[in-house]
Scaffold this active site. Structure first.
Site, mmCIF file in Angstrom:
data_model
loop_
_atom_site.group_PDB
_atom_site.id
_atom_site.type_symbol
_atom_site.label_atom_id
_atom_site.label_comp_id
_atom_site.label_asym_id
_atom_site.label_seq_id
_atom_site.Cartn_x
_atom_site.Cartn_y
_atom_site.Cartn_z
ATOM 1 N N TYR A 1 0.830 -1.204 0.000
ATOM 2 C CA TYR A 1 0.000 0.000 0.000
ATOM 3 C C TYR A 1 0.869 1.259 0.000
ATOM 4 O O TYR A 1 1.553 1.568 0.975
ATOM 5 C CB TYR A 1 -0.946 0.003 1.214
ATOM 6 C CG TYR A 1 -1.855 -1.219 1.256
ATOM 7 C CD1 TYR A 1 -2.322 -1.813 0.077
ATOM 8 C CD2 TYR A 1 -2.234 -1.790 2.460
ATOM 9 C CE1 TYR A 1 -3.144 -2.931 0.109
ATOM 10 C CE2 TYR A 1 -3.059 -2.910 2.494
ATOM 11 C CZ TYR A 1 -3.500 -3.477 1.316
ATOM 12 O OH TYR A 1 -4.304 -4.588 1.341
ATOM 13 N N HIS B 1 0.193 -12.037 0.365
ATOM 14 C CA HIS B 1 -0.668 -11.023 -0.256
ATOM 15 C C HIS B 1 -1.026 -11.370 -1.703
ATOM 16 O O HIS B 1 -0.169 -11.363 -2.574
ATOM 17 C CB HIS B 1 0.057 -9.660 -0.200
ATOM 18 C CG HIS B 1 -0.848 -8.487 -0.422
ATOM 19 N ND1 HIS B 1 -0.477 -7.209 -0.123
ATOM 20 C CD2 HIS B 1 -2.110 -8.405 -0.913
ATOM 21 C CE1 HIS B 1 -1.459 -6.392 -0.427
ATOM 22 N NE2 HIS B 1 -2.460 -7.095 -0.917
HETATM 23 P P1 NAD Z 1 -13.166 0.060 0.987
HETATM 24 O O1 NAD Z 1 -14.358 -0.609 0.408
HETATM 25 O O2 NAD Z 1 -12.970 0.050 2.437
HETATM 26 O O3 NAD Z 1 -13.233 1.538 0.410
HETATM 27 C C1 NAD Z 1 -12.338 2.532 0.709
HETATM 28 C C2 NAD Z 1 -12.905 3.820 0.149
HETATM 29 O O4 NAD Z 1 -14.108 4.126 0.840
HETATM 30 C C3 NAD Z 1 -11.964 4.982 0.331
HETATM 31 O O5 NAD Z 1 -12.038 5.801 -0.819
HETATM 32 C C4 NAD Z 1 -12.582 5.725 1.520
HETATM 33 O O6 NAD Z 1 -12.319 7.088 1.509
HETATM 34 C C5 NAD Z 1 -14.044 5.433 1.328
HETATM 35 N N1 NAD Z 1 -14.813 5.529 2.574
HETATM 36 C C6 NAD Z 1 -14.608 4.837 3.735
HETATM 37 N N2 NAD Z 1 -15.509 5.230 4.653
HETATM 38 C C7 NAD Z 1 -16.289 6.184 4.069
HETATM 39 C C8 NAD Z 1 -17.381 6.979 4.502
HETATM 40 N N3 NAD Z 1 -17.887 6.889 5.721
HETATM 41 N N4 NAD Z 1 -17.936 7.853 3.620
HETATM 42 C C9 NAD Z 1 -17.454 7.969 2.368
HETATM 43 N N5 NAD Z 1 -16.418 7.237 1.884
HETATM 44 C C10 NAD Z 1 -15.841 6.365 2.739
HETATM 45 O O7 NAD Z 1 -11.890 -0.531 0.249
HETATM 46 P P2 NAD Z 1 -10.410 -0.793 0.692
HETATM 47 O O8 NAD Z 1 -9.811 0.378 1.413
HETATM 48 O O9 NAD Z 1 -9.755 -1.329 -0.516
HETATM 49 O O10 NAD Z 1 -10.541 -2.014 1.687
HETATM 50 C C11 NAD Z 1 -10.377 -1.889 3.077
HETATM 51 C C12 NAD Z 1 -9.066 -2.498 3.536
HETATM 52 O O11 NAD Z 1 -9.075 -3.895 3.300
HETATM 53 C C13 NAD Z 1 -7.801 -1.996 2.845
HETATM 54 O O12 NAD Z 1 -7.386 -0.760 3.357
HETATM 55 C C14 NAD Z 1 -6.858 -3.138 3.124
HETATM 56 O O13 NAD Z 1 -6.383 -3.048 4.441
HETATM 57 C C15 NAD Z 1 -7.775 -4.350 2.996
HETATM 58 N N6 NAD Z 1 -7.736 -4.953 1.639
HETATM 59 C C16 NAD Z 1 -6.917 -6.002 1.426
HETATM 60 C C17 NAD Z 1 -6.832 -6.567 0.162
HETATM 61 C C18 NAD Z 1 -5.910 -7.719 -0.064
HETATM 62 O O14 NAD Z 1 -5.285 -8.187 0.870
HETATM 63 N N7 NAD Z 1 -5.777 -8.225 -1.263
HETATM 64 C C19 NAD Z 1 -7.583 -6.054 -0.892
HETATM 65 C C20 NAD Z 1 -8.444 -4.993 -0.625
HETATM 66 C C21 NAD Z 1 -8.522 -4.444 0.645
#
Ligand code: NAD
Length: 309
Positions: free
Chosen positions: A56, A122
């Site tokens: 990230y 990952h």
């Molecule tokens: P997510 O669905 O959590 O979306 C993140 C987006 O939503 C960002 O743009 C954020 O600003 C927005 N958001 C969050 N809360 C909000 C609110 N209350 N109002 C408006 N917008 C809001 O997607 P993500 O960040 O990809 O997934 C969460 C976490 O999961 C990642 O940070 C990571 O730690 C993990 N992840 C892991 C993998 C992997 O291991 N392959 C893949 C995806 C995500």
């Protein structure tokens, strides 16, 4: 905040967890100060599990998270990071045991902690699965035996890779993303097997990596254009009704009894406050059905890694 047992580990994770990828500027450029404040707000509001990866922001998220955690007692949070992914091209993946060990040491140094609770491989669908099974997961098991990590797991997008992994190995948890959200619930097909084996389930990306937010998907989003268009229509539908689609998306994703915890990412403290508040109530089932209907009959999944997986 509700807390759920993570498989057989003995850990209890908050139902809503903090995903630190936005600290790496993955969705937009962020202020480091806001990022740090977001982490502290999450912990203050009862979130006790934080997920990150060296991928990230190409190490930036771990570095910023390390600065945030420096002032927090280590027993106040359960921390996961990952190894094996260092970019977006196939050449940026390295699941060799040597690199996994080096990667863990580098992560600990950036995070300024002595250890992580969970170490994942990952996005294993980008690697050679034979190597993952012959070398990488055995390496994680060794690290666990040596006490360098407490628990181990794998992350990825295709559901099949998890089925194959848990058939062969007794891992502690999996981290899946975009597979249990308003647009796609394919994770459900795997849940009975995970439950039988006592594997903890971390569900990431309830907004489908931004699709189900008013800002919309980032430019790099891998989904088919029809899915992005359906997402934009769903957002507009909610807007017309004065509803924040992110609230519904979050409430839908967290409302599954087998999912240990759902990871949401943000670098905005106000979003965390809203998310924690939203997690305390449920969405209207009729609205959920209507929003899910926007994704009926459209390609709601995408290729990831080696197609054969
Ligand atoms: P997510 O669905 O959590 O979306 C993140 C987006 O939503 C960002 O743009 C954020 O600003 C927005 N958001 C969050 N809360 C909000 C609110 N209350 N109002 C408006 N917008 C809001 O997607 P993500 O960040 O990809 O997934 C969460 C976490 O999961 C990642 O940070 C990571 O730690 C993990 N992840 C892991 C993998 C992997 O291991 N392959 C893949 C995806 C995500």
């Amino acid at each position: 905040m509700e807390y759920n047992a993570l498989g057989k580990t003995g850990l209890k994770l908050s139902k809503l967890s903090y995903g630190a990828s936005p600290l790496g500027g993955v969705f937009r450029n962020i202020s480091e100060q806001d990022g740090i404040k977001t982490v502290h707000t999450a912990l203050d509001l009862g979130i006790n599990h934080i997920d990150v990866s060296p991928y990230y922001g190409l190490t930036v998220a771990e570095t910023v998270l390390g600065k945030a955690l420096k002032t927090v007692p280590r027993d106040k949070y359960i921390l996961s990071t990952k190894a094996g992914r260092y970019g977006s091209d196939f050449a940026d993946f390295d699941f060799s045991a040597k690199r996994i060990r080096k990667s863990l040491d580098e992560s600990l140094s950036r995070l300024q902690v002595d250890g992580v609770d969970i170490l994942y491989l990952h996005d294993i669908e980008f690697g050679n699965l034979q190597q993952v099974f012959d070398e990488s997961i055995p390496c994680l098991m060794d690290l666990k035996k040596e006490g360098k990590v407490r628990y181990i797991g794998v992350t990825g997008y295709p559901i099949k890779i998890f089925a194959e992994t848990i058939k062969q190995f007794d891992i502690d948890c999996i981290l899946t993303y975009c597979r249990y959200a308003l647009h796609d619930t394919a994770l459900e097909t795997l849940i009975p097997e995970l439950d039988i084996k006592g594997v903890g389930i971390i569900n990431a990306s309830p907004t489908a990596m931004g699709v189900l937010t008013s800002r919309g998907a980032p430019e790099w989003h891998p989904a088919h254009k029809d899915m992005l268009a359906a997402g934009a229509k769903a957002v507009e539908y909610c807007k017309q009704k004065g509803i924040d689609i992110t609230q519904v998306a979050l409430q839908f994703a967290i409302d599954h009894p087998s999912i240990t915890s759902t990871l949401v990412g943000t670098a905005n403290p106000a979003n965390i406050e809203k998310n924690v508040k939203w997690a305390q109530s449920k969405a209207d089932p009729e609205l959920i059905a209507t929003l899910r209907g926007f994704f009926d009959g459209i390609p709601n999944t995408w290729p990831s890694g080696h197609a054969k997986y």
